[in-house]
Scaffold this motif. Structure first.
Motif, PDB file in Angstrom:
ATOM      1  N   MET A 161      -3.978  71.040  35.626  1.00  0.00           N
ATOM      2  CA  MET A 161      -2.830  70.279  36.118  1.00  0.00           C
ATOM      3  C   MET A 161      -3.220  68.850  36.482  1.00  0.00           C
ATOM      4  O   MET A 161      -2.471  67.904  36.194  1.00  0.00           O
ATOM      5  CB  MET A 161      -2.209  70.985  37.319  1.00  0.00           C
ATOM      6  CG  MET A 161      -0.875  70.381  37.750  1.00  0.00           C
ATOM      7  SD  MET A 161       0.363  70.334  36.397  1.00  0.00           S
ATOM      8  CE  MET A 161       0.837  72.065  36.327  1.00  0.00           C
TER       9      MET A 161
ATOM     10  N   GLU B 109      -1.597  65.527  34.779  1.00  0.00           N
ATOM     11  CA  GLU B 109      -1.053  64.442  35.592  1.00  0.00           C
ATOM     12  C   GLU B 109      -1.658  63.103  35.193  1.00  0.00           C
ATOM     13  O   GLU B 109      -0.966  62.079  35.138  1.00  0.00           O
ATOM     14  CB  GLU B 109      -1.314  64.723  37.074  1.00  0.00           C
ATOM     15  CG  GLU B 109      -0.478  65.857  37.642  1.00  0.00           C
ATOM     16  CD  GLU B 109      -0.912  66.255  39.046  1.00  0.00           C
ATOM     17  OE1 GLU B 109      -1.961  65.768  39.508  1.00  0.00           O
ATOM     18  OE2 GLU B 109      -0.201  67.064  39.674  1.00  0.00           O
TER      19      GLU B 109
ATOM     20  N   LEU C  75       4.168  65.654  33.421  1.00  0.00           N
ATOM     21  CA  LEU C  75       4.443  66.323  34.688  1.00  0.00           C
ATOM     22  C   LEU C  75       5.154  67.651  34.526  1.00  0.00           C
ATOM     23  O   LEU C  75       5.154  68.476  35.447  1.00  0.00           O
ATOM     24  CB  LEU C  75       5.278  65.404  35.589  1.00  0.00           C
ATOM     25  CG  LEU C  75       4.648  64.047  35.908  1.00  0.00           C
ATOM     26  CD1 LEU C  75       5.478  63.308  36.938  1.00  0.00           C
ATOM     27  CD2 LEU C  75       3.215  64.209  36.396  1.00  0.00           C
ATOM     28  N   ARG C  76       5.801  67.869  33.393  1.00  0.00           N
ATOM     29  CA  ARG C  76       6.421  69.166  33.112  1.00  0.00           C
ATOM     30  C   ARG C  76       5.999  69.606  31.726  1.00  0.00           C
ATOM     31  O   ARG C  76       5.732  68.778  30.847  1.00  0.00           O
ATOM     32  CB  ARG C  76       7.948  69.088  33.199  1.00  0.00           C
ATOM     33  CG  ARG C  76       8.476  68.976  34.609  1.00  0.00           C
ATOM     34  CD  ARG C  76       9.992  69.028  34.643  1.00  0.00           C
ATOM     35  NE  ARG C  76      10.507  70.335  34.230  1.00  0.00           N
ATOM     36  CZ  ARG C  76      11.811  70.632  34.210  1.00  0.00           C
ATOM     37  NH1 ARG C  76      12.700  69.700  34.541  1.00  0.00           N
ATOM     38  NH2 ARG C  76      12.221  71.821  33.846  1.00  0.00           N
TER      39      ARG C  76
ATOM     40  N   PHE D  55       2.259  75.970  40.550  1.00  0.00           N
ATOM     41  CA  PHE D  55       3.073  74.781  40.264  1.00  0.00           C
ATOM     42  C   PHE D  55       4.385  75.197  39.595  1.00  0.00           C
ATOM     43  O   PHE D  55       4.639  74.847  38.439  1.00  0.00           O
ATOM     44  CB  PHE D  55       2.298  73.826  39.360  1.00  0.00           C
ATOM     45  CG  PHE D  55       0.888  73.542  39.820  1.00  0.00           C
ATOM     46  CD1 PHE D  55       0.650  72.696  40.887  1.00  0.00           C
ATOM     47  CD2 PHE D  55      -0.201  74.136  39.190  1.00  0.00           C
ATOM     48  CE1 PHE D  55      -0.652  72.439  41.309  1.00  0.00           C
ATOM     49  CE2 PHE D  55      -1.499  73.887  39.596  1.00  0.00           C
ATOM     50  CZ  PHE D  55      -1.728  73.044  40.673  1.00  0.00           C
TER      51      PHE D  55
ATOM     52  N   ASP E 131       7.414  74.258  39.713  1.00  0.00           N
ATOM     53  CA  ASP E 131       8.347  73.227  39.260  1.00  0.00           C
ATOM     54  C   ASP E 131       7.829  72.453  38.052  1.00  0.00           C
ATOM     55  O   ASP E 131       8.543  71.611  37.504  1.00  0.00           O
ATOM     56  CB  ASP E 131       8.646  72.243  40.394  1.00  0.00           C
ATOM     57  CG  ASP E 131       9.345  72.914  41.564  1.00  0.00           C
ATOM     58  OD1 ASP E 131      10.042  73.921  41.327  1.00  0.00           O
ATOM     59  OD2 ASP E 131       9.181  72.445  42.712  1.00  0.00           O
ATOM     60  N   ARG E 132       6.600  72.723  37.648  1.00  0.00           N
ATOM     61  CA  ARG E 132       6.006  71.966  36.543  1.00  0.00           C
ATOM     62  C   ARG E 132       6.119  72.698  35.195  1.00  0.00           C
ATOM     63  O   ARG E 132       6.003  72.073  34.153  1.00  0.00           O
ATOM     64  CB  ARG E 132       4.529  71.688  36.828  1.00  0.00           C
ATOM     65  CG  ARG E 132       4.279  70.904  38.111  1.00  0.00           C
ATOM     66  CD  ARG E 132       4.714  69.451  37.981  1.00  0.00           C
ATOM     67  NE  ARG E 132       4.333  68.686  39.156  1.00  0.00           N
ATOM     68  CZ  ARG E 132       3.152  68.120  39.334  1.00  0.00           C
ATOM     69  NH1 ARG E 132       2.213  68.246  38.412  1.00  0.00           N
ATOM     70  NH2 ARG E 132       2.896  67.436  40.429  1.00  0.00           N
TER      71      ARG E 132
ATOM     72  N   SER F 263       7.406  62.972  31.030  1.00  0.00           N
ATOM     73  CA  SER F 263       6.321  61.993  31.022  1.00  0.00           C
ATOM     74  C   SER F 263       6.869  60.645  30.556  1.00  0.00           C
ATOM     75  O   SER F 263       6.316  59.987  29.709  1.00  0.00           O
ATOM     76  CB  SER F 263       5.208  62.468  30.086  1.00  0.00           C
ATOM     77  OG  SER F 263       5.729  62.704  28.803  1.00  0.00           O
TER      78      SER F 263
END
Length: 334
Positions: free
Chosen positions: A112, A116, A121-122, A142, A144-145, A313
């Motif tokens: 992760m 980043e 981010l997803r 994570f 939400d990712r 992103s």
């Protein structure tokens, strides 16, 4: 020329590795090593040009060679629709750490941090075997990712007592390690017999298998043993966290490394957000043994546009990355 002498001056394994590097480059990816700090460096194949209109797809490999060997034949199916990231997990390929943490939780955090740094981010995620352990941990840590999760022959629901009670086809952990990290042609043949329904290794010359071991199976040997030990130590199904992402579970019906029962356990644990697809006449290495069926299930699940939001992103990702780099630079200067 005698084949053994030929193997001394020509390595098929090294040549195949070079071919995969070229194919990854031709698919629009570039090789990048990212320093995460604290003695950890993650290598990853990342998009040469990031298309902000596309979602991100992270492909995590299992034990074996490196990431290229497990996804090289499948890459072309995904690069037209996704920003594809194919990392080497820590102690595989060109990724390493000086830290002592060997948990899949640590691997997940490293991945992760690396994503980043690249402003992604997803993402959607595919994890094969050990890569699925790391992927599951990412989904739990994570939530939400990650949008969608694919877990292939991933025994996250195993327990330490399963080995003691004879659930697996090995007597103990030491035997499992000797097979999963083969250091002789005989052990590599044994690994292939566990991984494939119809293994062909008995027809492969020993010098060829030795070449593969020399190139792919000797680096970070002790660290990889510790990774396997960390998977099993004190592992209890009751401690496995819940995840909420839409999840596709893909399993080989005749998997002898992580038996199919673990796939059913995982489906029950995740619940209604998960679906289980079982591929007949396939073992643990189903991505290699049954590539067409493997890809068919992944496409059907991942190409559903309603559940594949655009990549984040874009501006937010870029701002995050610039802030990350600024903060690191500021800390270093002060």
């Amino acid at each position: 020329m005698h084949p053994f002498k030929l193997s001394k001056c020509f390595s098929f394994t090294a040549s195949r590795d070079w071919f995969y590097k070229q194919s990854f480059s031709n698919a629009g990816l570039r090789s990048v090593a990212t320093d995460l700090g604290e003695g950890t460096v993650m290598h990853c194949w990342v998009p040469k040009i990031q298309n902000t209109a596309r979602p991100n797809l992270l492909l995590l490999h299992g034990f074996g060679a490196n990431a290229m060997w497990q996804y090289g034949e499948h890459l072309r199916h995904f690069t037209p629709r996704f920003n594809v990231y194919v990392p080497d997990l820590v102690f595989f390929g060109e990724s390493y750490t000086t830290r002592t943490d060997r948990s899949e939780s640590f691997q997940a955090q490293c991945i992760m941090k690396m994503m980043e740094k690249h402003g992604a981010l997803r993402m959607n995620l595919v994890g094969i075997s050990y890569g699925g352990f790391v992927g599951y941990s990412m989904a739990a840590q994570f939530p939400d990712r990650l949008d969608k999760l694919v877990l292939c022959c991933t025994g996250v629901c195993l327990e330490e007592k399963d080995l003691e009670e004879g659930f697996f086809h090995v007597a103990d952990l030491d035997e499992a390690i000797s097979i999963l990290l083969p250091q002789s042609p005989e052990k590599l043949r044994e690994l292939m017999s566990f991984s494939f329904v119809k293994p062909q290794a008995r027809w492969v010359p020993s010098y060829f298998l030795t070449d593969f071991i020399d190139v792919m199976c000797t680096d970070y040997l002790e660290e990889k043993k510790e990774l396997i030990q960390a998977i099993l130590k004190n592992r209890k199904f009751s401690n496995l966290p819940k995840i909420s992402q839409r999840t596709l579970i893909v399993w080989g019906e005749e998997d002898h490394i992580f038996p199919l029962e673990l796939g059913h356990r995982l489906k029950r644990h995740v619940g209604e957000s998960a679906e289980l697809k079982v591929i007949k006449n396939a073992g643990h290495a189903l991505n290699i043994e049954k590539p067409k069926e493997f890809i068919k299930h992944l496409k059907s699940f991942l190409f559903d546009s309603d559940s594949c939001p655009p990549s984040q992103s874009t501006y937010s990702g870029l701002l995050f990355r610039y802030w990350y780099e600024y903060k690191a630079s500021f800390t270093k200067q002060h």
